[in-house]
Design an enzyme around this catalytic site. Structure first.
Site, PDB file in Angstrom:
ATOM      1  N   GLU A 235      -3.591   8.075  -8.028  1.00 14.31           N
ATOM      2  CA  GLU A 235      -4.214   8.385  -6.854  1.00 14.31           C
ATOM      3  C   GLU A 235      -3.830  10.482  -6.626  1.00 14.31           C
ATOM      4  O   GLU A 235      -3.018  10.477  -6.312  1.00 14.31           O
ATOM      5  CB  GLU A 235      -4.334   8.055  -6.050  1.00 14.31           C
ATOM      6  CG  GLU A 235      -5.416   8.750  -4.774  1.00 14.31           C
ATOM      7  CD  GLU A 235      -5.363   7.604  -3.656  1.00 14.31           C
ATOM      8  OE1 GLU A 235      -4.439   7.055  -2.976  1.00 14.31           O
ATOM      9  OE2 GLU A 235      -5.812   7.946  -2.840  1.00 14.31           O
TER      10      GLU A 235
ATOM     11  N   LYS B 123       4.408   8.598  -1.141  1.00 12.95           N
ATOM     12  CA  LYS B 123       4.167  10.031  -1.754  1.00 12.95           C
ATOM     13  C   LYS B 123       3.741  10.122  -0.145  1.00 12.95           C
ATOM     14  O   LYS B 123       3.942  11.988   0.157  1.00 12.95           O
ATOM     15  CB  LYS B 123       2.666  10.055  -2.079  1.00 12.95           C
ATOM     16  CG  LYS B 123       2.792  10.214  -3.842  1.00 12.95           C
ATOM     17  CD  LYS B 123       1.297  10.568  -4.236  1.00 12.95           C
ATOM     18  CE  LYS B 123       1.024   8.802  -4.261  1.00 12.95           C
ATOM     19  NZ  LYS B 123      -0.146   9.472  -5.526  1.00 12.95           N
TER      20      LYS B 123
ATOM     21  N   ARG C 278       8.115  -2.397  -8.602  1.00 12.39           N
ATOM     22  CA  ARG C 278       8.527  -1.090  -8.288  1.00 12.39           C
ATOM     23  C   ARG C 278       9.704  -0.860  -8.289  1.00 12.39           C
ATOM     24  O   ARG C 278      10.363  -1.527  -8.054  1.00 12.39           O
ATOM     25  CB  ARG C 278       7.460  -0.696  -6.714  1.00 12.39           C
ATOM     26  CG  ARG C 278       8.203  -1.263  -5.671  1.00 12.39           C
ATOM     27  CD  ARG C 278       7.529  -1.233  -4.401  1.00 12.39           C
ATOM     28  NE  ARG C 278       7.770   0.205  -4.178  1.00 12.39           N
ATOM     29  CZ  ARG C 278       6.496   1.549  -3.687  1.00 12.39           C
ATOM     30  NH1 ARG C 278       6.305   0.958  -4.120  1.00 12.39           N
ATOM     31  NH2 ARG C 278       6.872   2.361  -3.620  1.00 12.39           N
TER      32      ARG C 278
END
Ligand code: ATP
Ligand code: MG
Length: 596
Positions: A63, A308, A298
């Protein structure tokens, strides 16, 4: 020595569950007959194309709302790496379905970063760089299709009612009063949503699945919401936007993705992914067989945060100098710190891929940097905490003001890389802690009466030191032992236990060197939902005025060196200039006291 064929082939990469899935799909030809038109498209468009030459298609779908971090590097290496290894292609897809917070400058930075890591989204001259916002028309078509199938409805409950009626882990949900609307009414309301007749938050389109499902994600998930916001690509064309869980599978399907690899948080979304794919495949809207989702753990790295949003907070609140601050776990930050693509790829390969969450120690990352730089980085001498060393008998023995040229290999294991040159004279600089008035046990460096070798130069015998009014040492004095210059006959006839590094006063170059420490004091700064700002290490940057050997002043920005005995350092890619050096410490040497 003879080379057999076997020893010349690349080392076999260790297997993992994703490789096994892909190998099995390739062997079974799961996607063997799938057609591809050459670009993303709906079912009929793809089926008019030829059999896809890509054996698998993966995607990296960031994104564009921030800079990529070390966690994304795992996803990049995985997706691009698997495509490379199995005759496939990996798409770079900007998942820009959220009009807020997305920005072109992040898009550009992401493109740069993926290329810097060494990956490409091109295959046979075709670029597979896509953006999800190009698919809004098709997503809207899918939504209307679900409405016509009576498996989606416009819900106009308040947000609060919707939350309460969803139930929770132990309690089934309650049907919305809007759940039984007719297809016609749903279509009319959805079109009104699209036409901008409804306010933000006043209605959502929901899939009609099962309000009593044990999986809360299947309790009629929202698939479209109203947002009167300007999108960085589509402008004001849309005021309704698809939810991620609806958009993502459709993006995968349009792009003929075979293996849609994501992190474990999405495991509970997989049933909805499959439900949606089945609906759309049955309706002939998407190509078949549809993509499948697989989840991996992850990356969690100690002493950093990888979100982020949290990284943006560090930047916006000025805890760091920017996204590319060398303390940041962003890829641009790591790059400025001196990390190389090879080090990053080695790290990702080393940590492997699993289905269970774990924390990787930051030292693993540092180890990969040392390991990859050891054979690459040119050597140089520098003094980070300089104090003057005066050779009292130099002028008498060598002639007043004499400068003796010295040289050292650029790389000790690669003579072809040549030598570097510098001068030895009456005044040199050494590290302040290479002198001790009263040496602790096992200290072999300078103390009164002790002899040491100045690396690539001469052996000197320490006499003592001069102190200022504050009792701080301003100069160490020594005497030259003649005929001991490194590399000359008889140089080793005098035995010493210590070898120290130095920089000449005549040709040493003063430069700021930034010594970075960990950005956080705690190994899991945001563990257990804690306030990670409280865990910041306020002492993570120290800038020293160092002295560098002359070769370092000629470094190119971004060039890495091993400062002998000190660690790996990189010429700062923003501020360093030839003649005006600025260095960052990338990582220390594991074993900093090897006497050579
Ligand atoms: P963040 O929480 O930092 O915003 P994200 O997952 O929302 O991360 P995206 O841009 O949506 O960021 O992620 C792009 C891809 O990178 C996704 O497929 C995501 O799963 C993957 N990814 C993000 N963080 C990690 C991580 N720590 N380890 C492995 N993969 C990750
Ligand atoms: Mg995200």
């Amino acid at each position: 020595m003879t080379h057999s064929k076997a020893t010349e082939t690349a080392p076999v990469k260790p297997s993992n569950f994703l490789r096994q899935i892909i190998e099995s799909d390739v062997a079974k030809q799961t996607y063997g007959q799938r057609r591809w038109s050459g670009r993303p498209g709906d079912g009929p468009t793809q089926q008019a194309g030829a059999v896809d030459i890509a054996k698998i298609r993966t995607r990296f779908p960031p994104e564009p709302n921030g800079y990529l971090h070390i966690g994304h590097a795992k996803s990049i290496c995985l997706n691009f790496g698997l495509a490379q290894d199995y005759g496939g292609v990996c798409h770079l897809r900007f998942d820009d379905t959220n009009p807020e917070k997305e920005d072109q400058r992040y898009v550009d930075a992401i493109v740069d970063t993926v290329q810097w890591l060494g990956f490409s989204w091109e295959q046979n001259g075709t670029s597979h760089r896509y953006q999800a916002s190009d698919y809004f028309d098709f997503m809207y078509r899918c939504a209307e299709f679900l409405i016509t199938q009576d498996v989606a409805y416009v819900d106009e409950q308040s947000a609060e009612d919707m939350r309460v009626n969803r139930g929770d882990f132990g309690t089934p949900g309650t049907d919305s009063p809007f759940r039984s609307r007719s297809v016609e009414e749903n279509l009319a309301r959805f079109r009104a949503m699209r036409a901008g007749e409804l306010a933000d938050g006043s209605a959502v389109l929901r899939a009609k699945i099962d309000m009593a499902s044990a999986n809360i994600n299947l309790r009629d998930p929202a698939i479209y919401r109203i947002r009167h916001a300007t999108h960085h690509h589509t402008g004001d064309q849309w005021c309704i936007y698809p939810m991620y869980t609806f958009a993502h599978p459709i993006e995968d399907a349009l792009e003929n993705i075979t293996h849609s690899i994501c992190t474990l948080e999405f495991e509970d979304q997989r049933p909805f992914y499959d439900w949606l794919m089945t609906q759309l495949a049955t309706g002939g809207l998407i190509n078949t067989p549809p993509p499948k989702q697989y989840e991996f753990a992850r990356l969690n790295l100690t002493y950093v945060v990888t979100s982020k949003r949290k990284l943006a907070q560090l930047v916006n609140d000025h805890h760091v100098a920017g996204w590319d601050d060398p303390r940041m776990p962003t890829i641009v930050g790591l790059r400025r710190r001196g990390y190389t693509p090879a080090a990053m790829r080695l790290f990702i390969e080393r940590i492997g891929v699993t289905k269970s969450d774990a924390w990787i120690d930051y030292s693993t990352l540092e180890g990969c940097l040392r390991e990859t730089l050891d054979s690459e980085a040119a050597r140089a001498m520098a003094v980070l905490d300089p104090v003057k060393l005066h050779i009292e008998n130099w002028d008498a023995l060598m002639g007043a003001g004499h400068l003796e040229p010295c040289s050292a290999p650029v790389h000790p294991h690669d003579p072809e890389r040549g030598t570097r040159a510098f001068s030895f004279g009456a005044d040199l600089f050494i590290e302040r802690d290479d002198y001790a008035e009263e040496p602790p046990k096992g200290y072999f460096r300078l103390f009164p009466g002790n002899k040491v070798r100045l690396k690539y130069g001469y052996i000197v015998e320490c006499i003592g030191a001069v102190r200022d009014a504050d009792d701080r040492i301003t100069q160490v004095n020594a005497r030259l032992i003649p005929d001991t210059k490194s590399g000359t006959p008889g140089a080793s006839s005098v035995k010493v236990k210590g070898v120290i590094t130095w920089v000449g006063a005549s040709d040493g170059v003063r430069a700021p060197v930034r010594l970075y420490d960990r950005l956080f004091k705690e190994s899991q700064p945001d563990g257990g939902g804690r306030d990670f700002i409280a865990a910041l290490n306020t002492d993570s940057l120290q800038t020293v005025e160092a002295l560098l050997e002359p070769s370092l002043a000629q470094a190119a920005p971004g060039q890495s060196f091993q400062f002998e005995r000190l660690g790996y350092f990189v010429a700062d890619r923003e501020e360093h200039q030839k003649g005006q050096p600025v260095f960052n410490r990338s990582v220390g040497l594991k074993d900093s006291w090897v006497a050579v």
